[in-house]
Design an enzyme around this catalytic site. Structure first.
Site, mmCIF file in Angstrom:
data_model
loop_
_atom_site.group_PDB
_atom_site.id
_atom_site.type_symbol
_atom_site.label_atom_id
_atom_site.label_comp_id
_atom_site.label_asym_id
_atom_site.label_seq_id
_atom_site.Cartn_x
_atom_site.Cartn_y
_atom_site.Cartn_z
ATOM 1 N N ARG A 168 0.825 -1.239 -0.041
ATOM 2 C CA ARG A 168 -0.091 -0.134 -0.147
ATOM 3 C C ARG A 168 0.852 1.341 0.037
ATOM 4 O O ARG A 168 1.932 1.285 0.398
ATOM 5 C CB ARG A 168 -1.129 -0.213 1.365
ATOM 6 C CG ARG A 168 -2.125 -0.998 1.051
ATOM 7 C CD ARG A 168 -2.922 -0.784 2.325
ATOM 8 N NE ARG A 168 -3.675 0.537 2.209
ATOM 9 C CZ ARG A 168 -4.117 1.045 3.181
ATOM 10 N NH1 ARG A 168 -3.413 1.164 4.395
ATOM 11 N NH2 ARG A 168 -4.907 2.303 3.019
ATOM 12 N N LYS A 183 3.415 -8.351 11.573
ATOM 13 C CA LYS A 183 2.974 -8.475 9.738
ATOM 14 C C LYS A 183 3.495 -9.831 9.500
ATOM 15 O O LYS A 183 4.616 -10.166 9.218
ATOM 16 C CB LYS A 183 3.250 -7.466 9.099
ATOM 17 C CG LYS A 183 2.620 -7.316 7.888
ATOM 18 C CD LYS A 183 2.654 -6.197 7.025
ATOM 19 C CE LYS A 183 2.154 -6.216 5.659
ATOM 20 N NZ LYS A 183 2.102 -5.119 5.047
ATOM 21 N N ARG A 210 -2.607 2.402 14.046
ATOM 22 C CA ARG A 210 -1.705 1.658 15.009
ATOM 23 C C ARG A 210 -2.296 1.715 16.449
ATOM 24 O O ARG A 210 -3.099 2.693 16.722
ATOM 25 C CB ARG A 210 -0.378 2.395 15.014
ATOM 26 C CG ARG A 210 -0.408 3.798 15.485
ATOM 27 C CD ARG A 210 1.034 4.440 15.498
ATOM 28 N NE ARG A 210 1.571 4.418 14.202
ATOM 29 C CZ ARG A 210 1.521 5.214 13.249
ATOM 30 N NH1 ARG A 210 0.796 6.008 13.498
ATOM 31 N NH2 ARG A 210 2.110 4.857 12.066
#
Length: 328
Positions: free
Chosen positions: A127, A192, A326
């Site tokens: 992204r 991630k 976040r």
């Protein structure tokens, strides 16, 4: 890259993938080139992330061997292998870019569920144009084509749906605790594991031709690779490297099961599934949208895939775009 060079590097890659030593002379005979030319091709493979080392008198060897992706092997794990195209390319700038090229050239030849996978991605993107680092043989990088006859508006929530599908595929590998970070990241152990990049071709008011890009860390040790943020991989979690062909088939199968219903009915049915996997459910979060910052409590998503954030003014909906999220 010229087709001849592509074939040569694919051959060299297939030879080295076993993790054993191969002499430059033997490789040169196999590909019908000089040893100097072979060295040039191997140097290029190394530039693309292949961890090759050379020992005098023994030849070339990978630091760690791996099983090559194979369309034939992937199809063996699919219930209906002939339903759509499965194609593996040794090297591509980006699987998403390749699929977009094919949409532009031969839209009528593409079928929903067609997939392109690459062993090497030289210019993968996440992204906001961030580079997606994928070591050779250590990741799963793929793009699936899917059309939406009702246009762009019927795609709302697609990246979230893909996240749910990936988590469902991971269950087949006894991974029950993967989580989702809005709008398109998959996390494992708070780091991630995978990312989703949706791109769309087509005119407003006409069929939307989507490209569903997925990058998943299979064997990417965080002690060896810096991908710009804390990351996890399946090998570290499982204690062994899963079969990437079987993994690819599981992801493809999961998407094939969910996308038809999503196309017809939208994201609504899948909201509770996504919310059950929400990494920041009922936690304080901060969203950065351009120069603006918003803070509040994550209260899930709505039927359009918008993030619901509880602030002092009540529930505020946030859609995609330049939004980072976040936990506090």
């Amino acid at each position: 890259m010229k087709q001849a060079s592509k074939i040569i590097r694919q051959h060299i890659l297939s030879l080295l993938a076993d993790g054993q030593f191969h002499s430059g002379e033997l490789i040169a005979q196999q590909v019908n080139l000089s040893r100097t030319a072979v060295a040039g091709h191997i140097s290029q493979l190394a530039d693309w992330g292949l961890d090759v080392f050379k020992v005098k008198g023994k030849g070339y060897r990978l630091n760690q061997g791996f099983a090559l992706l194979s369309a034939e092997h992937i199809k063996k794990h699919l219930r209906r292998p002939g339903l759509s195209m499965i194609q593996v390319e040794p090297v591509l700038p980006s699987t998403n870019a390749e699929m977009k090229l094919r949409i532009a050239k031969a839209r009528h030849d593409l079928a929903d569920g067609d997939v392109i996978l690459a062993e090497v991605q030289t210019d993968g993107k996440g992204r906001h144009g961030r580079k997606w680092t994928a070591p050779v043989g250590g990741s799963l990088t793929m793009s699936m084509y899917w059309s939406f006859p009702d246009g762009y508006q019927s795609m709302a929530g697609l990246s979230l749906l893909v996240g749910v599908a990936i988590c469902e595929a991971l269950r087949k590998f006894n991974i029950e605790d993967a989580q989702l970070k809005w709008p398109n990241d998959i996390y494992l152990n708070g780091r991630k594991l995978a990312g989703v990049l949706i791109e769309v071709e087509g005119q407003i008011g006409a069929t939307a031709h989507s490209v569903i890009g997925i990058g998943l860390n299979v064997n990417v040790p965080d002690t060896q690779y810096d991908v710009g943020q804390p990351h996890s991989d399946l090998t570290g979690y499982l204690g062994e490297t899963p079969d990437r062909n079987r993994l690819a088939a599981a992801v493809i199968e999961s998407l094939r099961e969910m996308l038809p219903e999503f196309t017809q009915q939208g994201f609504g049915k899948f909201v509770p599934y996504w919310e059950a996997l929400d990494l920041f459910a009922d936690k304080k979060i901060v969203l950065q949208m351009g120069d603006k910052r918003f803070s509040g409590i994550d209260r899930g998503v709505d039927q359009s895939g918008a993030l619901l954030v509880e602030t002092e003014d009540g529930i505020t909906r946030f859609h995609g775009g330049e939004v980072s999220l976040r936990g506090i």
